[in-house]
Each structure stands twice: as C-alpha cells, then as structure tokens.
Design an enzyme around this catalytic site. Structure first.
Site: not given
Length: 259
Positions: A45, A56
């Site tokens: 990824e 995040e």
C-alpha cells in the site's frame, strides 16, 4: 477485478505493508518497495500524502506533513510508480483521500494510476453509500476500489461485501490508525459475514504492530496489513531506514506464514 490482487493472496496468508510516499524521500520510498518485496511482502500500500488524513493517527499524520513539506506531489508519486514498475510487478494499491483524487480530477487520477501500473485504490474517507462515482471510473480502467468494513458496520457488512473488489480491508479497531496493545474485535466473525456473501480475500489492518498480533489476525483472515509500525521506522531512521524496514517486514511475513 485485478488478477494481481487475487494473486497476492493465492500463495497463503498475505502480508501487506503500508508506507507514506516521500517519507523520508521518494528515492527511499522506491528502495523500500524493492526491499519489502524481497522481505516477503505480498502486496504494498502506497500512501499519497494529504494535509488532512482523517483516518490516520499521529504517526502517519506526521509522515504526511514531512512528505508534503519535502515537496511531494501526486504527479511525482505517479512518476515514482512508473519507475518501480520497470523493475517489479508486485501488486500495489494507493491509499489516499477523496480530496486528493477530486483535486486531481477523478477520471484523470484513476486513468493515470492504471497507466503507471497500480492495481487498486483505497479511499478510507469515502463511505459505501458514496463510492459509486469512484467505483464506476475504477472499473472502466481496471483498478480495484478496495472496500473497508469496520466493527460497527454490522448489517452493512454483507451489503459492502457483495460489491467488493480485490480484497476487503477489515478495520480491526475503532478510531484512527496506530499501534494498539490489544485488538479485541471479533475479526473471525467479520470475515465469516463477508465470505458468506462473496469469495473474496479479507485482510486486517489498523493497530497491528507485533509478529504475535500479525499471526493472530492472519489466523482469522487472509492476511495482515501494517502501516504505523513501518512509518515509525522510517521516521526514526530517515534516509537509513531501508534495512530496518526490510528486517521488520521479514519478521512480520514469517509470523503471518505460521498463522
């Protein structure tokens, strides 16, 4: 559906590392891809940095800031992928945010991603109900739009699974990315719900940082995804991070193999 993503899961349990493009530099990101593949990564990824990455935690947020302040742009990421593709065919997916795709132009972004050799796209801020505008274009260019399911998805899991492509990203815990000391979600239950509807690989991410956790999660699914723990190594070692990341990825892949 990308055959390459299917292939990533064909050899047993998959280990999927995540890195932020351009942290510490795009040259090092390119080296990391080769090193992680050598260490046993099955699919990689690549995070395209964004100024407001809502899914995040602080580790990856800081990596985004470092990459952006280092001058990383979406075009430079595309150029780097084109270079990587001259040397390896490892399956790769972008992980980024809707805004990055929108501002580039949805069709322009997806077409370009396919042209440089990407296999899929993960947009954690796009809910299932709003994925159509991206999914249609992804299908047109042969890119898999990867669906995420969370512990709170409940009855939506079967709906999401029905339309999923590539693999299903099972979010192990609520909240943002980051390492966790414990993962208490019933991953096995989530995976069963998906598989009852569609024969598609399920990989677990968010919070996995140790070989023990990776082995445990892979035992209940088709693979483990790790980001923050790798991004931490990039932050700690900067330009010298490649051997440290390679060693870590190898230890995680070994653990996943035992699952």
């Amino acid at each position: 559906m990308s055959n390459k993503i299917t292939e990533a899961f064909a050899k047993g349990k998959a280990f999927i590392p995540f890195i932020t493009c351009g942290d510490p530099s795009l040259e090092i990101t390119e080296q990391l891809v080769y090193a992680m593949e050598e260490a046993g990564a099955d699919l990689i990824e690549l995070g395209i940095p964004f100024s407001d990455p809502t899914a995040e935690g602080p580790v990856i947020q800081e990596a985004n800031v470092r990459a952006l302040s280092g001058g990383v742009t979406t075009d430079k990421v595309f150029d780097m992928v084109a270079k990587i593709r001259q040397k390896t065919a490892i399956p790769m997916v972008f992980m980024t945010y809707a805004n990055v795709v929108f501002s580039y132009g949805t069709e322009h972004f997806i077409k370009k991603a396919a042209e440089v050799g990407m296999d899929g796209l993960i947009l954690p801020d796009v809910p299932f109900e709003e994925k159509e505008e991206f999914d249609t274009v992804c299908k047109q260019y042969g890119l898999d739009l990867i669906s995420l399911i969370a512990p709170t998805s409940h009855e939506r899991i079967t709906q999401i699974a029905k339309e999923a492509n590539g693999f299903v990203y099972c979010v192990s815990s609520l909240g943002v990315t980051g390492t966790r000391t414990q993962i208490t979600t019933d991953i096995g239950g989530m995976v069963k719900l998906v598989k009852a509807v569609k024969d598609i690989p399920c990989a677990v991410g968010f919070g996995i940082s140790t070989p023990e956790q990776a082995k445990k999660m892979a035992a209940q699914s088709d693979g483990a995804i790790v980001g923050s723990a790798i991004v931490k190594l990039c932050a700690a070692h900067g330009e010298n991070c490649v051997p440290y990341v390679k060693e870590y990825v190898k230890s995680m892949k070994d653990a996943v193999r035992e699952a």
